[in-house]
Design an enzyme around this catalytic site. Structure first.
Site, PDB file in Angstrom:
ATOM      1  N   GLY A  53       0.752  -1.248   0.000  1.00 54.25           N
ATOM      2  CA  GLY A  53       0.000   0.000   0.000  1.00 54.25           C
ATOM      3  C   GLY A  53       0.780   1.294   0.000  1.00 54.25           C
ATOM      4  O   GLY A  53       0.216   2.345   0.268  1.00 54.25           O
ATOM      5  N   TRP A  55       2.006   2.968  -2.566  1.00 54.14           N
ATOM      6  CA  TRP A  55       1.519   3.872  -3.627  1.00 54.14           C
ATOM      7  C   TRP A  55       0.160   4.455  -3.213  1.00 54.14           C
ATOM      8  O   TRP A  55      -0.125   5.619  -3.446  1.00 54.14           O
ATOM      9  CB  TRP A  55       1.426   3.142  -4.981  1.00 54.14           C
ATOM     10  CG  TRP A  55       2.747   3.043  -5.680  1.00 54.14           C
ATOM     11  CD1 TRP A  55       3.975   3.052  -5.097  1.00 54.14           C
ATOM     12  CD2 TRP A  55       2.980   2.921  -7.086  1.00 54.14           C
ATOM     13  NE1 TRP A  55       4.949   2.946  -6.053  1.00 54.14           N
ATOM     14  CE2 TRP A  55       4.373   2.859  -7.281  1.00 54.14           C
ATOM     15  CE3 TRP A  55       2.151   2.849  -8.210  1.00 54.14           C
ATOM     16  CZ2 TRP A  55       4.957   2.736  -8.544  1.00 54.14           C
ATOM     17  CZ3 TRP A  55       2.720   2.725  -9.464  1.00 54.14           C
ATOM     18  CH2 TRP A  55       4.112   2.672  -9.626  1.00 54.14           C
ATOM     19  N   ASP A  78      -5.854  -5.476  -5.001  1.00 53.21           N
ATOM     20  CA  ASP A  78      -4.756  -6.451  -4.913  1.00 53.21           C
ATOM     21  C   ASP A  78      -5.337  -7.822  -4.597  1.00 53.21           C
ATOM     22  O   ASP A  78      -6.409  -7.939  -4.013  1.00 53.21           O
ATOM     23  CB  ASP A  78      -3.732  -6.062  -3.836  1.00 53.21           C
ATOM     24  CG  ASP A  78      -2.374  -6.717  -4.094  1.00 53.21           C
ATOM     25  OD1 ASP A  78      -1.451  -6.013  -4.545  1.00 53.21           O
ATOM     26  OD2 ASP A  78      -2.238  -7.944  -3.878  1.00 53.21           O
ATOM     27  N   ASP A  94      -8.664  -9.874  -8.368  1.00 55.56           N
ATOM     28  CA  ASP A  94      -7.692 -10.232  -9.396  1.00 55.56           C
ATOM     29  C   ASP A  94      -7.873  -9.291 -10.591  1.00 55.56           C
ATOM     30  O   ASP A  94      -8.978  -9.174 -11.127  1.00 55.56           O
ATOM     31  CB  ASP A  94      -7.984 -11.688  -9.804  1.00 55.56           C
ATOM     32  CG  ASP A  94      -6.972 -12.231 -10.775  1.00 55.56           C
ATOM     33  OD1 ASP A  94      -6.253 -11.429 -11.413  1.00 55.56           O
ATOM     34  OD2 ASP A  94      -6.918 -13.457 -10.916  1.00 55.56           O
ATOM     35  N   ASP A 119       1.741  -1.144 -10.120  1.00 54.20           N
ATOM     36  CA  ASP A 119       3.110  -1.526  -9.729  1.00 54.20           C
ATOM     37  C   ASP A 119       3.164  -3.059  -9.662  1.00 54.20           C
ATOM     38  O   ASP A 119       3.840  -3.623  -8.820  1.00 54.20           O
ATOM     39  CB  ASP A 119       3.398  -0.892  -8.354  1.00 54.20           C
ATOM     40  CG  ASP A 119       4.847  -1.004  -7.936  1.00 54.20           C
ATOM     41  OD1 ASP A 119       5.704  -1.175  -8.808  1.00 54.20           O
ATOM     42  OD2 ASP A 119       5.109  -0.921  -6.722  1.00 54.20           O
ATOM     43  N   LYS A 163       4.675  -0.255 -13.954  1.00 54.36           N
ATOM     44  CA  LYS A 163       6.049  -0.773 -13.900  1.00 54.36           C
ATOM     45  C   LYS A 163       6.290  -1.686 -15.106  1.00 54.36           C
ATOM     46  O   LYS A 163       5.433  -2.470 -15.463  1.00 54.36           O
ATOM     47  CB  LYS A 163       6.218  -1.571 -12.613  1.00 54.36           C
ATOM     48  CG  LYS A 163       7.549  -2.279 -12.510  1.00 54.36           C
ATOM     49  CD  LYS A 163       7.923  -2.601 -11.100  1.00 54.36           C
ATOM     50  CE  LYS A 163       7.048  -3.675 -10.479  1.00 54.36           C
ATOM     51  NZ  LYS A 163       7.237  -3.737  -9.047  1.00 54.36           N
TER      52      LYS A 163
HETATM   53  N1  SAM Z   1       2.692  -0.681  -5.233  1.00 53.31           N
HETATM   54  C1  SAM Z   1       2.754  -1.522  -4.049  1.00 53.31           C
HETATM   55  C2  SAM Z   1       3.220  -0.635  -2.911  1.00 53.31           C
HETATM   56  O1  SAM Z   1       3.698   0.455  -3.179  1.00 53.31           O
HETATM   57  O2  SAM Z   1       3.079  -1.037  -1.754  1.00 53.31           O
HETATM   58  C3  SAM Z   1       3.656  -2.729  -4.236  1.00 53.31           C
HETATM   59  C4  SAM Z   1       3.102  -3.715  -5.214  1.00 53.31           C
HETATM   60  S1  SAM Z   1       3.896  -5.265  -5.162  1.00 53.31           S
HETATM   61  C5  SAM Z   1       5.422  -4.942  -5.926  1.00 53.31           C
HETATM   62  C6  SAM Z   1       3.052  -6.193  -6.398  1.00 53.31           C
HETATM   63  C7  SAM Z   1       1.649  -6.619  -6.002  1.00 53.31           C
HETATM   64  O3  SAM Z   1       1.030  -7.143  -7.180  1.00 53.31           O
HETATM   65  C8  SAM Z   1       1.570  -7.760  -4.981  1.00 53.31           C
HETATM   66  O4  SAM Z   1       0.980  -7.278  -3.790  1.00 53.31           O
HETATM   67  C9  SAM Z   1       0.679  -8.811  -5.650  1.00 53.31           C
HETATM   68  O5  SAM Z   1      -0.258  -9.401  -4.775  1.00 53.31           O
HETATM   69  C10 SAM Z   1      -0.033  -7.980  -6.722  1.00 53.31           C
HETATM   70  N2  SAM Z   1      -0.577  -8.762  -7.830  1.00 53.31           N
HETATM   71  C11 SAM Z   1       0.094  -9.631  -8.642  1.00 53.31           C
HETATM   72  N3  SAM Z   1      -0.768 -10.185  -9.539  1.00 53.31           N
HETATM   73  C12 SAM Z   1      -1.998  -9.635  -9.291  1.00 53.31           C
HETATM   74  C13 SAM Z   1      -3.290  -9.798  -9.883  1.00 53.31           C
HETATM   75  N4  SAM Z   1      -3.488 -10.638 -10.894  1.00 53.31           N
HETATM   76  N5  SAM Z   1      -4.330  -9.086  -9.381  1.00 53.31           N
HETATM   77  C14 SAM Z   1      -4.135  -8.228  -8.343  1.00 53.31           C
HETATM   78  N6  SAM Z   1      -2.933  -8.029  -7.743  1.00 53.31           N
HETATM   79  C15 SAM Z   1      -1.883  -8.720  -8.206  1.00 53.31           C
END
Ligand code: SAM
Length: 295
Positions: A53, A55, A78, A94, A119, A163
């Protein structure tokens, strides 16, 4: 690695804890925003792949003002549960699902998003060999997936930031994005390590092709392409501008900084521990030796 050694090696990791950000990635969004003025006139915003969280924290701190009559609507999505944040509507869902796009829009009273940020990264399991393999397979897929859901929720003229990993097939991605956005820029914030191929794509002025119908199963997610896309020539080859973001006086993410001249250094706890990290099971199994091949 001890806490202090990570604090020393990674200035942004330490700074995030000092300033109360849940992850160091907050600085990446802040530095991109500095360069592109992303938050101007944003009333509806979506943070895709938002956990833990940081961002969303940036959006909350920058967009929501005390005593605002009509505060902006911010929706964070997420797969993982995320601890609550002021002014952030959370969806545990998702981003590959049409139902998630519909849920997002349902919070916007018939309006569409001015800004969508993503991200996203494939989930880690904690099993390093497997993670490396899965990441290699999925990295290129994340953007088309994020773009798919974005085309459902973004208003014409809106902005999409995501990203990317500048691998060898990046030209195909640029070409796909240029179909939907007037301006596409690749941006590397100073808080993103030079040693990482991570960058961020800033796509401005969303103008979907005439008659384009958003569809979650559309052929943007076509895995059958091969690297000949990167060999395209002439007007078929799309090259987008590359920009560095973040003040030159800001910390260099690849440099090591001394902890404290006066020896007053205190390690800080993480701002928000993960609620239910996907790697929890793997760590538990590792501790009880259940990952042993002979078991
Ligand atoms: N932007 C976030 C922050 O600043 O705290 C960090 C994001 S983290 C690098 C990547 C996130 O992508 C993970 O929490 C993961 O659960 C989520 N994610 C990956 N595939 C996903 C999907 N299909 N649907 C939703 N979230 C997804």
């Amino acid at each position: 690695m001890g806490k202090s050694s990570k604090d020393k090696r990674d200035r942004y990791y330490r700074l995030a804890k000092e300033q109360g950000w849940r992850a160091r990635s907050a600085f990446k969004l802040l530095q991109i925003e500095e360069e592109f003025n992303l938050f101007e006139n944003v009333k509806h915003c979506v943070d895709l792949c938002a956990a833990p969280g940081s961002w969303s924290q940036v959006l909350s701190r920058k967009l929501i003002k005390e005593g605002q009559e009509d505060p902006p609507k911010i929706v964070a999505v997420d797969l993982q549960a995320m601890a609550p944040l002021k002014g952030i509507i959370q969806i545990q869902g998702d981003i590959t699902k049409q139902s998630t796009a519909e849920q997002i829009i349902s919070h916007f009273d018939g309006k569409y998003a001015d800004l969508v940020i993503c991200d996203g990264a494939p989930d880690v399991t904690g099993l390093h060999d497997m993670d490396e393999y899965i990441q290699a397979q999925l990295l290129l897929a994340v953007i088309p997936i994020a773009l798919n859901i974005t085309t459902h929720v973004l208003r014409p003229g809106g902005t999409f930031v995501a990203k990317i990993f500048r691998g060898k097939d990046i030209t195909l991605l640029y070409a796909q994005l240029k179909i939907f956005f007037k301006h596409v820029t690749c941006c590397k914030p100073r808080s993103s390590r030079n040693s990482s191929i991570e960058s961020f794509i800033v796509c401005q002025d969303y103008q979907p092709p005439k008659d384009y119908v958003p569809n979650m199963s559309n052929p943007l997610l076509d895995f059958s392409y091969n690297s000949t896309y990167n060999n395209l020539e002439g007007s078929n080859r799309v090259i987008v501008p590359f920009l560095a973001a973040g003040d030159l006086s800001s910390f260099d993410s690849d440099q090591t900084y001394p902890l404290d001249k006066n020896n007053n250094y205190q390690p800080l706890e993480p701002v928000q521990s993960p609620i239910s990290p996907p790697y929890k099971t793997a760590i538990k199994k590792k501790r009880t030796n259940e990952l042993n091949k002979n078991n």
